[in-house]
Design a protein around this motif. Structure first.
Motif, PDB file in Angstrom:
ATOM      1  N   ALA A  16      18.492   2.433   1.467  1.00  0.00           N
ATOM      2  CA  ALA A  16      17.857   1.284   1.520  1.00  0.00           C
ATOM      3  C   ALA A  16      16.775   1.109   2.422  1.00  0.00           C
ATOM      4  O   ALA A  16      15.740   0.385   1.959  1.00  0.00           O
ATOM      5  CB  ALA A  16      19.046   0.222   2.376  1.00  0.00           C
ATOM      6  N   ALA A  17      16.618   1.993   3.259  1.00  0.00           N
ATOM      7  CA  ALA A  17      15.258   1.994   3.895  1.00  0.00           C
ATOM      8  C   ALA A  17      14.031   2.620   3.056  1.00  0.00           C
ATOM      9  O   ALA A  17      12.879   2.035   3.000  1.00  0.00           O
ATOM     10  CB  ALA A  17      15.402   3.082   5.234  1.00  0.00           C
ATOM     11  N   GLY A  18      14.387   3.521   2.231  1.00  0.00           N
ATOM     12  CA  GLY A  18      13.377   3.984   1.186  1.00  0.00           C
ATOM     13  C   GLY A  18      12.793   2.760   0.182  1.00  0.00           C
ATOM     14  O   GLY A  18      11.766   3.003  -0.056  1.00  0.00           O
ATOM     15  N   LEU A  19      13.850   2.232  -0.090  1.00  0.00           N
ATOM     16  CA  LEU A  19      13.719   1.198  -1.036  1.00  0.00           C
ATOM     17  C   LEU A  19      12.603   0.280  -0.455  1.00  0.00           C
ATOM     18  O   LEU A  19      11.757  -0.513  -0.826  1.00  0.00           O
ATOM     19  CB  LEU A  19      14.893   0.546  -1.662  1.00  0.00           C
ATOM     20  CG  LEU A  19      15.641   1.510  -2.602  1.00  0.00           C
ATOM     21  CD1 LEU A  19      17.057   0.755  -2.797  1.00  0.00           C
ATOM     22  CD2 LEU A  19      14.725   1.758  -3.920  1.00  0.00           C
ATOM     23  N   ALA A  20      13.144  -0.256   0.668  1.00  0.00           N
ATOM     24  CA  ALA A  20      12.503  -1.358   1.466  1.00  0.00           C
ATOM     25  C   ALA A  20      10.936  -0.969   2.248  1.00  0.00           C
ATOM     26  O   ALA A  20      10.244  -1.862   1.563  1.00  0.00           O
ATOM     27  CB  ALA A  20      13.164  -1.804   2.890  1.00  0.00           C
ATOM     28  N   MET A  21      10.856   0.250   2.350  1.00  0.00           N
ATOM     29  CA  MET A  21       9.607   0.781   2.729  1.00  0.00           C
ATOM     30  C   MET A  21       8.640   0.939   1.515  1.00  0.00           C
ATOM     31  O   MET A  21       7.475   0.565   1.593  1.00  0.00           O
ATOM     32  CB  MET A  21       9.634   2.165   3.642  1.00  0.00           C
ATOM     33  CG  MET A  21      10.260   1.944   4.946  1.00  0.00           C
ATOM     34  SD  MET A  21      10.613   3.793   5.415  1.00  0.00           S
ATOM     35  CE  MET A  21       9.056   4.208   5.563  1.00  0.00           C
ATOM     36  N   GLY A  22       9.280   1.382   0.417  1.00  0.00           N
ATOM     37  CA  GLY A  22       8.570   1.642  -0.763  1.00  0.00           C
ATOM     38  C   GLY A  22       8.048   0.237  -1.367  1.00  0.00           C
ATOM     39  O   GLY A  22       6.765   0.097  -1.896  1.00  0.00           O
ATOM     40  N   ALA A  23       8.778  -0.880  -1.382  1.00  0.00           N
ATOM     41  CA  ALA A  23       8.411  -2.107  -1.797  1.00  0.00           C
ATOM     42  C   ALA A  23       7.530  -2.642  -1.009  1.00  0.00           C
ATOM     43  O   ALA A  23       6.467  -3.163  -1.448  1.00  0.00           O
ATOM     44  CB  ALA A  23       9.686  -3.206  -1.841  1.00  0.00           C
ATOM     45  N   GLY A  24       7.565  -2.478   0.615  1.00  0.00           N
ATOM     46  CA  GLY A  24       6.679  -2.903   1.218  1.00  0.00           C
ATOM     47  C   GLY A  24       5.151  -2.305   1.067  1.00  0.00           C
ATOM     48  O   GLY A  24       4.095  -2.864   1.054  1.00  0.00           O
ATOM     49  N   GLY A  25       5.106  -0.969   0.698  1.00  0.00           N
ATOM     50  CA  GLY A  25       4.188  -0.173   0.547  1.00  0.00           C
ATOM     51  C   GLY A  25       3.306  -0.592  -0.765  1.00  0.00           C
ATOM     52  O   GLY A  25       2.102  -0.924  -0.846  1.00  0.00           O
ATOM     53  N   MET A  26       4.056  -1.033  -1.664  1.00  0.00           N
ATOM     54  CA  MET A  26       3.469  -1.377  -2.894  1.00  0.00           C
ATOM     55  C   MET A  26       2.981  -2.634  -2.836  1.00  0.00           C
ATOM     56  O   MET A  26       1.801  -3.022  -3.616  1.00  0.00           O
ATOM     57  CB  MET A  26       4.616  -1.025  -4.244  1.00  0.00           C
ATOM     58  CG  MET A  26       4.896   0.152  -4.536  1.00  0.00           C
ATOM     59  SD  MET A  26       5.952   0.364  -6.078  1.00  0.00           S
ATOM     60  CE  MET A  26       7.474  -0.133  -5.285  1.00  0.00           C
ATOM     61  N   LEU A  27       3.573  -3.428  -1.913  1.00  0.00           N
ATOM     62  CA  LEU A  27       2.884  -5.149  -1.920  1.00  0.00           C
ATOM     63  C   LEU A  27       1.973  -4.898  -1.012  1.00  0.00           C
ATOM     64  O   LEU A  27       1.202  -6.144  -0.731  1.00  0.00           O
ATOM     65  CB  LEU A  27       4.132  -6.026  -1.315  1.00  0.00           C
ATOM     66  CG  LEU A  27       5.342  -6.254  -2.395  1.00  0.00           C
ATOM     67  CD1 LEU A  27       6.334  -6.860  -1.604  1.00  0.00           C
ATOM     68  CD2 LEU A  27       4.530  -7.139  -3.358  1.00  0.00           C
ATOM     69  N   HIS A  28       1.655  -3.714  -0.216  1.00  0.00           N
ATOM     70  CA  HIS A  28       0.345  -3.957   0.759  1.00  0.00           C
ATOM     71  C   HIS A  28      -0.854  -4.434   0.224  1.00  0.00           C
ATOM     72  O   HIS A  28      -1.155  -3.952  -0.850  1.00  0.00           O
ATOM     73  CB  HIS A  28       0.394  -2.635   1.389  1.00  0.00           C
ATOM     74  CG  HIS A  28      -0.366  -2.408   2.801  1.00  0.00           C
ATOM     75  ND1 HIS A  28      -1.754  -2.852   2.765  1.00  0.00           N
ATOM     76  CD2 HIS A  28      -0.258  -2.603   4.154  1.00  0.00           C
ATOM     77  CE1 HIS A  28      -2.285  -2.789   4.139  1.00  0.00           C
ATOM     78  NE2 HIS A  28      -1.240  -2.703   4.988  1.00  0.00           N
ATOM     79  N   PRO A  29      -1.561  -5.226   0.897  1.00  0.00           N
ATOM     80  CA  PRO A  29      -2.786  -5.698   0.232  1.00  0.00           C
ATOM     81  C   PRO A  29      -3.906  -4.766   0.051  1.00  0.00           C
ATOM     82  O   PRO A  29      -3.768  -3.859   1.110  1.00  0.00           O
ATOM     83  CB  PRO A  29      -3.230  -6.925   1.033  1.00  0.00           C
ATOM     84  CG  PRO A  29      -2.437  -6.398   2.480  1.00  0.00           C
ATOM     85  CD  PRO A  29      -1.170  -6.162   1.949  1.00  0.00           C
ATOM     86  N   HIS A  30      -4.778  -4.613  -0.533  1.00  0.00           N
ATOM     87  CA  HIS A  30      -5.895  -3.625  -0.612  1.00  0.00           C
ATOM     88  C   HIS A  30      -7.135  -4.208  -0.171  1.00  0.00           C
ATOM     89  O   HIS A  30      -7.613  -5.311  -0.437  1.00  0.00           O
ATOM     90  CB  HIS A  30      -5.969  -3.343  -2.168  1.00  0.00           C
ATOM     91  CG  HIS A  30      -4.893  -2.693  -2.710  1.00  0.00           C
ATOM     92  ND1 HIS A  30      -4.395  -1.322  -2.524  1.00  0.00           N
ATOM     93  CD2 HIS A  30      -3.943  -3.252  -3.749  1.00  0.00           C
ATOM     94  CE1 HIS A  30      -3.464  -1.088  -3.126  1.00  0.00           C
ATOM     95  NE2 HIS A  30      -2.984  -2.017  -3.912  1.00  0.00           N
ATOM     96  N   GLY A  31      -7.808  -3.574   0.560  1.00  0.00           N
ATOM     97  CA  GLY A  31      -8.799  -3.956   1.400  1.00  0.00           C
ATOM     98  C   GLY A  31     -10.207  -3.768   0.455  1.00  0.00           C
ATOM     99  O   GLY A  31     -10.181  -2.995  -0.555  1.00  0.00           O
ATOM    100  N   SER A  32     -11.225  -4.915   0.845  1.00  0.00           N
ATOM    101  CA  SER A  32     -12.432  -4.681  -0.114  1.00  0.00           C
ATOM    102  C   SER A  32     -13.507  -4.964   1.020  1.00  0.00           C
ATOM    103  O   SER A  32     -13.470  -5.452   1.767  1.00  0.00           O
ATOM    104  CB  SER A  32     -12.293  -5.759  -0.851  1.00  0.00           C
ATOM    105  OG  SER A  32     -12.247  -7.026  -0.610  1.00  0.00           O
ATOM    106  N   GLY A  33     -14.708  -4.125   0.522  1.00  0.00           N
ATOM    107  CA  GLY A  33     -15.660  -4.085   1.598  1.00  0.00           C
ATOM    108  C   GLY A  33     -16.468  -2.945   1.612  1.00  0.00           C
ATOM    109  O   GLY A  33     -15.664  -1.843   1.682  1.00  0.00           O
TER     110      GLY A  33
END
Length: 236
Positions: A42-59
């Motif tokens: 569950a930890a791997g799934l939650a962290m994986g989902a959070g990582g994929m949803l992390h916004p990408h920076g621009s600038g």
């Protein structure tokens, strides 16, 4: 031939009652092992989902990239998932350690528990930094953002590299191709995700953020190890 009545009601004569507590302990350890495995998955799934949803920076600068991410509507959800995953992971490692399933690497599990607990502490200001978007844009004080940037320089590599070392120790004892393949994922995660925060702090180059998705490689190790732990222990 006469038989001797059992002194324990409900237990037949000649039955060794000492096997029952041992059997209960064995079942309890198996439950701890499997619940721990479920938590690690569950930890791997939650962290994986959070990582994929992390916004990408621009600038072109770190401040610009950070400001664009802090203003994203996905900042909160992604970091809630990551924080939840880390906390669940700590609980999973604690149960696996208690179960005795990995006694040979028990000291490294303890180190990983401490490293992940510290990472959870850092992730809290990381999450709360999203509320400082306006202050960041106005050049005002951003204590949560500053705390996150400072702490992550230490907690991110600590978490990643201790996990990779544990993965290698498990693979050395398992001596299976699967264990080494999983360890390779953890090592690759350490060499990407684990060095991202220090490099970002040293260079100030937002391009270093491209290394953070290496966390997904550690998540793969977590889920794969959870599957291995779920399997019945081998009998000697």
């Amino acid at each position: 031939m006469s038989t001797t009545a059992s002194p324990v009601p409900g237990v037949a004569a000649g039955t060794t009652t000492g096997t029952r507590p041992a059997s209960r302990r064995s079942r309890a350890r198996l439950i701890e092992r499997r619940v721990g495995a479920l938590l690690l998955a569950a930890a791997g799934l939650a962290m994986g989902a959070g990582g994929m949803l992390h916004p990408h920076g621009s600038g072109d600068t770190l401040d610009e990239a950070l400001g664009s991410m802090l203003g994203s509507s996905m900042w909160g959800l992604s970091h809630v998932l990551v924080l939840t995953g880390i906390v669940i992971g700590v609980a999973g490692f604690v149960l696996v350690r208690r179960s005795g399933a990995l006694d040979a690497v028990c000291p490294w599990i303890t180190v990983v528990i401490v490293a992940w607990a510290l990472a959870a502490i850092e992730t809290l200001p990381h999450l709360l930094a999203g509320a400082e978007h306006a202050a960041h844009a106005a050049g005002e004080a951003t204590p949560m953002t500053d705390a996150h940037l400072t702490l992550s320089v230490f907690t991110t590599p600590l978490m990643a590299f201790t996990t990779a070392i544990l993965a290698v120790q498990l693979a050395r004892r398992a001596r299976t191709a699967l264990a080494w393949i999983l360890a390779a994922f953890a090592i690759a995660g350490a060499l990407t995700f684990g060095i991202a925060s220090p490099l970002l702090a040293l260079t100030g180059d937002p391009a270093m953020s491209a290394l953070f998705p290496g966390q997904l490689l550690i998540d793969v190790w977590l889920i794969g190890t959870a599957v291995r732990l779920w399997a019945p222990p081998r009998s000697n």
